[in-house]
Design a protein around this motif. Structure first.
Motif, PDB file in Angstrom:
ATOM      1  N   THR A 142      52.174  40.566 -25.182  1.00  0.00           N
ATOM      2  CA  THR A 142      53.611  40.538 -24.958  1.00  0.00           C
ATOM      3  C   THR A 142      54.242  41.396 -26.052  1.00  0.00           C
ATOM      4  N   SER A 143      55.206  42.222 -25.681  1.00  0.00           N
ATOM      5  CA  SER A 143      55.900  43.098 -26.623  1.00  0.00           C
ATOM      6  C   SER A 143      56.340  42.280 -27.850  1.00  0.00           C
ATOM      7  N   THR A 144      56.184  42.843 -29.033  1.00  0.00           N
ATOM      8  CA  THR A 144      56.488  42.272 -30.369  1.00  0.00           C
ATOM      9  C   THR A 144      55.377  41.356 -30.912  1.00  0.00           C
ATOM     10  N   LYS A 145      54.482  40.866 -30.088  1.00  0.00           N
ATOM     11  CA  LYS A 145      53.407  39.998 -30.594  1.00  0.00           C
ATOM     12  C   LYS A 145      52.228  40.844 -31.091  1.00  0.00           C
ATOM     13  N   PRO A 146      51.353  40.266 -31.932  1.00  0.00           N
ATOM     14  CA  PRO A 146      50.199  41.040 -32.401  1.00  0.00           C
ATOM     15  C   PRO A 146      49.325  41.491 -31.234  1.00  0.00           C
ATOM     16  N   SER A 147      48.729  42.665 -31.352  1.00  0.00           N
ATOM     17  CA  SER A 147      47.840  43.170 -30.302  1.00  0.00           C
ATOM     18  C   SER A 147      46.647  42.230 -30.131  1.00  0.00           C
ATOM     19  N   PRO A 148      46.138  42.120 -28.890  1.00  0.00           N
ATOM     20  CA  PRO A 148      45.042  41.190 -28.615  1.00  0.00           C
ATOM     21  C   PRO A 148      43.681  41.754 -28.963  1.00  0.00           C
ATOM     22  N   THR A 149      42.883  40.984 -29.683  1.00  0.00           N
ATOM     23  CA  THR A 149      41.540  41.429 -30.035  1.00  0.00           C
ATOM     24  C   THR A 149      40.467  40.613 -29.304  1.00  0.00           C
ATOM     25  N   THR A 150      40.891  39.664 -28.472  1.00  0.00           N
ATOM     26  CA  THR A 150      39.957  38.936 -27.596  1.00  0.00           C
ATOM     27  C   THR A 150      40.608  38.786 -26.219  1.00  0.00           C
ATOM     28  N   ALA A 151      39.762  38.507 -25.214  1.00  0.00           N
ATOM     29  CA  ALA A 151      40.285  38.277 -23.864  1.00  0.00           C
ATOM     30  C   ALA A 151      41.195  37.038 -23.840  1.00  0.00           C
ATOM     31  N   MET A 152      40.892  36.056 -24.700  1.00  0.00           N
ATOM     32  CA  MET A 152      41.734  34.851 -24.754  1.00  0.00           C
ATOM     33  C   MET A 152      43.145  35.172 -25.242  1.00  0.00           C
ATOM     34  N   HIS A 153      43.259  36.108 -26.206  1.00  0.00           N
ATOM     35  CA  HIS A 153      44.600  36.515 -26.661  1.00  0.00           C
ATOM     36  C   HIS A 153      45.398  37.092 -25.492  1.00  0.00           C
ATOM     37  N   VAL A 154      44.729  37.917 -24.678  1.00  0.00           N
ATOM     38  CA  VAL A 154      45.409  38.524 -23.530  1.00  0.00           C
ATOM     39  C   VAL A 154      45.844  37.422 -22.566  1.00  0.00           C
ATOM     40  N   TYR A 155      44.913  36.497 -22.301  1.00  0.00           N
ATOM     41  CA  TYR A 155      45.194  35.403 -21.366  1.00  0.00           C
ATOM     42  C   TYR A 155      46.401  34.597 -21.851  1.00  0.00           C
ATOM     43  N   HIS A 156      46.432  34.332 -23.139  1.00  0.00           N
ATOM     44  CA  HIS A 156      47.537  33.572 -23.732  1.00  0.00           C
ATOM     45  C   HIS A 156      48.890  34.228 -23.429  1.00  0.00           C
ATOM     46  N   ASP A 157      48.955  35.550 -23.607  1.00  0.00           N
ATOM     47  CA  ASP A 157      50.244  36.254 -23.451  1.00  0.00           C
ATOM     48  C   ASP A 157      50.578  36.554 -21.987  1.00  0.00           C
ATOM     49  N   LEU A 158      49.565  36.906 -21.189  1.00  0.00           N
ATOM     50  CA  LEU A 158      49.871  37.525 -19.878  1.00  0.00           C
ATOM     51  C   LEU A 158      49.380  36.731 -18.660  1.00  0.00           C
ATOM     52  N   LYS A 159      48.861  35.527 -18.861  1.00  0.00           N
ATOM     53  CA  LYS A 159      48.372  34.744 -17.717  1.00  0.00           C
ATOM     54  C   LYS A 159      49.511  34.540 -16.709  1.00  0.00           C
ATOM     55  N   GLY A 160      49.155  34.700 -15.434  1.00  0.00           N
ATOM     56  CA  GLY A 160      50.169  34.554 -14.386  1.00  0.00           C
ATOM     57  C   GLY A 160      50.962  35.834 -14.137  1.00  0.00           C
ATOM     58  N   LYS A 161      50.848  36.797 -15.069  1.00  0.00           N
ATOM     59  CA  LYS A 161      51.619  38.039 -14.920  1.00  0.00           C
ATOM     60  C   LYS A 161      50.756  39.231 -14.523  1.00  0.00           C
ATOM     61  N   ILE A 162      49.437  39.105 -14.704  1.00  0.00           N
ATOM     62  CA  ILE A 162      48.536  40.213 -14.350  1.00  0.00           C
ATOM     63  C   ILE A 162      47.386  39.677 -13.489  1.00  0.00           C
ATOM     64  N   ALA A 163      46.742  40.582 -12.751  1.00  0.00           N
ATOM     65  CA  ALA A 163      45.731  40.144 -11.784  1.00  0.00           C
ATOM     66  C   ALA A 163      44.401  39.782 -12.445  1.00  0.00           C
ATOM     67  N   GLY A 164      44.070  40.448 -13.556  1.00  0.00           N
ATOM     68  CA  GLY A 164      42.772  40.156 -14.144  1.00  0.00           C
ATOM     69  C   GLY A 164      42.614  40.628 -15.574  1.00  0.00           C
ATOM     70  N   ILE A 165      41.541  40.128 -16.195  1.00  0.00           N
ATOM     71  CA  ILE A 165      41.169  40.529 -17.556  1.00  0.00           C
ATOM     72  C   ILE A 165      39.658  40.734 -17.564  1.00  0.00           C
ATOM     73  N   ILE A 166      39.202  41.888 -18.046  1.00  0.00           N
ATOM     74  CA  ILE A 166      37.769  42.107 -18.200  1.00  0.00           C
ATOM     75  C   ILE A 166      37.391  41.655 -19.608  1.00  0.00           C
ATOM     76  N   ASP A 167      36.518  40.653 -19.680  1.00  0.00           N
ATOM     77  CA  ASP A 167      36.154  40.087 -20.976  1.00  0.00           C
ATOM     78  C   ASP A 167      34.962  40.827 -21.565  1.00  0.00           C
ATOM     79  N   GLY A 168      35.211  41.597 -22.602  1.00  0.00           N
ATOM     80  CA  GLY A 168      34.133  42.332 -23.265  1.00  0.00           C
ATOM     81  C   GLY A 168      33.870  41.785 -24.654  1.00  0.00           C
ATOM     82  N   GLY A 169      34.336  40.567 -24.928  1.00  0.00           N
ATOM     83  CA  GLY A 169      34.142  39.964 -26.252  1.00  0.00           C
ATOM     84  C   GLY A 169      35.172  40.465 -27.260  1.00  0.00           C
ATOM     85  N   ALA A 170      34.988  40.103 -28.522  1.00  0.00           N
ATOM     86  CA  ALA A 170      35.931  40.512 -29.572  1.00  0.00           C
ATOM     87  C   ALA A 170      35.814  42.021 -29.803  1.00  0.00           C
TER      88      ALA A 170
END
Ligand code: TXA
Ligand code: MG
Length: 335
Positions: A142-170
């Motif tokens: 999410t704009s202004t938040k720290p950039s995501p370094t794990t798939a969970m960070h992405v999920y935290h910010d963007l769940k429900g707003k994007i179709a998918g996340i490819i989990d490649g680990g940290a």
């Protein structure tokens, strides 16, 4: 919208979603990016909406190689060729003039330039290769938040707003790529990253300027994104430049500390109020954003003290991100 998590075995499902115009986050060696086909205007606009990002802040175009880039650049100057040979795939983003009409204005924010990046990540290469198109790749936060370094960070910010996340680990590096502007007379680093100005300068055989953000000269272009509030957890962040000062701070259950292991060992505060940056500066690069997110999940924390590093070129990227998170607040000035 359900946000699906993909592993590398299911890459084709992620490709299919992107091909349909959906948004899918992907790993890189720096931070996770938010992907959409770069030539699909509506998908690109949806990226801004999902991130809550101002529309004048252009997106990076993620390519599989130099040939793919050449389809969208007005020309590929010799300087770019040299840097690509030395650093791609890798954490270097190159700003060139865009080929007119090749990309929607939404990608470039209407600027005459476009930022190209070729990440060092096999999953991402496979993804773009199978798709056959470049994908935009702003950090998937999410704009202004720290950039995501794990798939969970992405999920935290963007769940429900994007179709998918490819989990490649940290991610390996943990801070975003170096950005170099080659659309100007003298090459200039707009954002410091793992690849240092010194390394760029030695490959180019010429001086490389650094945009410190402090220059007042209006002629020096800046990455528009650098002007916004960034990397900021809800609680104020204070930079502690001298590790000895960590012993002088008045801690309470409301303060968080992020420092190297050797510093934390000497502090008798509860474990949950400590976040280890690891053993050295490279580890600190890797852990910085995760630490800021850790304390952001603790509503009781009202102030976060974070170790600063003064190690010349190698700490430029870390200090650049930390200074933004702290809005310039240092312990010595503050207390
Ligand atoms: O490591 C990275 O670069 C990550 C990964 C996911 O690839 N991506 C990333 O993208 O950090 P983003 O959008 O969070 O940051 C890109 C920066 C922004 O500050 C943006 O303003 C700047 O690049 N930028 C993009 N296109 C530009 C252009 N044409 N001129 C000047 N700055 C540009
Ligand atoms: Mg970003």
């Amino acid at each position: 919208m359900e946000t699906k998590i993909f592993k590398k075995e299911n890459l084709d499902d992620a490709v299919e979603l992107l091909a349909k115009g959906e948004l899918v986050a992907f790993p890189t060696e720096t931070v996770y990016g938010l992907g959409a086909i770069a030539t699909k205007e509506q998908s690109v606009k949806n990226v801004y909406a999902a991130k809550g990002r101002p529309s004048d802040n252009p997106l990076i175009v993620t390519v599989a190689n130099e040939q793919m880039m050449a389809k969208y650049a007005k020309e590929v100057p010799d300087r770019a060729k040299k840097l690509i040979k030395a650093f791609w795939p890798g954490p270097l983003t190159i700003l060139l003039y865009v080929k007119p009409g090749a990309l929607p204005d939404a990608v470039t924010g209407g600027l005459p330039t476009v930022a190209f990046r070729c990440p060092d990540d096999q999953l991402t290469h496979d993804l773009i290769g199978r798709l056959g198109y470049p994908i935009v790749g702003p950090s998937a936060n999410t704009s202004t938040k720290p950039s995501p370094t794990t798939a969970m960070h992405v999920y935290h910010d963007l769940k429900g707003k994007i179709a998918g996340i490819i989990d490649g680990g940290a991610t390996r590096v943990g801070l975003e790529s170096t950005i170099i502007d080659l659309s100007v007379e003298q090459p200039i680093v707009l954002r410091p990253g793992e690849i240092t100005p010194e390394q760029l300068s030695s490959v180019l055989g010429e001086k490389v300027l650094i945009n410190t953000g402090k220059v007042s000269d209006k002629d020096i272009p800046k990455a528009p994104g650098m002007k916004y509030r960034h990397y900021a957890p809800s609680a104020p962040v204070v930079i502690v430049d001298n590790p000895e000062d960590f012993k002088k701070i008045n801690y309470s259950e409301k303060t968080g500390v992020m420092a190297l292991e050797t510093v934390l060992e000497q502090l008798s505060i509860p474990t949950e109020n400590k976040f280890s940056l690891g053993q050295d500066l490279t580890a600190a690069d890797h852990n910085l954003f995760g630490g800021l997110r850790y304390f952001d999940e603790m509503p009781e924390i009202e102030q976060i003290f974070v170790q600063g590093f003064d190690e010349g070129e190698t700490s430029l990227a870390y200090m650049n991100r930390l200074s933004k998170a702290a809005a310039g607040h240092h312990y010595r000035n503050n207390n």
